[in-house]
Design an enzyme around this catalytic site. Structure first.
Site, PDB file in Angstrom:
ATOM      1  CG  HIS A 152      31.760  73.766  44.963  1.00 19.87           C
ATOM      2  ND1 HIS A 152      32.893  74.045  44.223  1.00 19.87           N
ATOM      3  CD2 HIS A 152      30.682  73.929  46.573  1.00 19.87           C
ATOM      4  CE1 HIS A 152      33.941  73.840  46.201  1.00 19.87           C
ATOM      5  NE2 HIS A 152      32.902  73.640  46.325  1.00 19.87           N
TER       6      HIS A 152
ATOM      7  CD  GLU B  92      30.563  73.619  52.915  1.00 16.59           C
ATOM      8  OE1 GLU B  92      29.548  73.175  53.815  1.00 16.59           O
ATOM      9  OE2 GLU B  92      31.323  73.224  52.475  1.00 16.59           O
TER      10      GLU B  92
END
Length: 193
Positions: free
Chosen positions: A9, A78
């Site tokens: 990202h 994550e």
């Protein structure tokens, strides 16, 4: 599957500041949106499977890059940094001199950030790899720095801690594939802007 395209990202305020950002759901910065749009040329060809982390920073990156028809997969979250969520490495080292995520792990946090070991992250990465291997053609994943580093280590049949060897910046792409039917790293941490 013949190739996995990994997109990290774009930049967030916390990634810019070096703060550990696991489950805290932050938007992209203006620069992060520029990074995400710059990934668009990489996604012109069709994919048999596109998986995206539930985090808004990953979903927004996928949208701005032009990926459509993707599936949100919680396995792509994550690393859960537990009690180190939102804290920088230098700040952690004030209390734990020499601390290193890949060697020392995290401390438990609150109910929303209980923390995760490298092996727990690896188990999620292994599930994603299993899904990808069953797909037809190319696969794209949009996720996070430490998670993708663990996933690449597992792709190469390495222990999850070997992800420490694979630096990964925001807004970059990497490719995992095959050479003579053996798993290889084709491209790593390649910037587009």
């Amino acid at each position: 599957m013949n190739e996995m395209l990994l997109l990290r990202h774009g930049e967030t305020e916390w990634s810019k500041a070096g703060r550990h950002t696991g489950r805290t759901d932050l938007p992209l910065t203006e620069h992060g949106e520029v990074q995400a749009r710059a990934l668009a040329p990489l996604v012109k060809e069709p994919f048999g499977l596109v998986l995206v982390s539930p985090a808004q920073r990953a979903r927004r990156t996928a949208d701005l890059a032009g990926l459509s028809g993707y599936e949100v997969d919680a396995d792509l979250w994550e690393w859960d940094y537990g009690g180190y969520e939102g804290i920088t490495t230098p700040r952690i080292r004030e209390d734990r001199p020499g601390w290193y995520l890949w060697r020392d792990g995290v401390i438990p946090g609150d109910a929303e950030h209980p923390g995760e070991s490298a092996e727990e992250v690896a188990a999620r990465a292994d599930r994603v790899i299993g899904r990808a291997k069953r797909a037809e053609g190319r696969v794209a994943l949009v996720a996070h720095g430490h998670f993708l580093r663990v996933l690449a280590a597992r792709w190469l049949d390495l222990p999850p801690q070997d992800g420490r060897l694979l630096k990964l910046d925001t807004g970059t792409y990497s490719r995992l594939g095959f050479e003579h039917a053996e798993r290889v790293l084709v491209t790593w941490n390649a910037p587009v802007c």
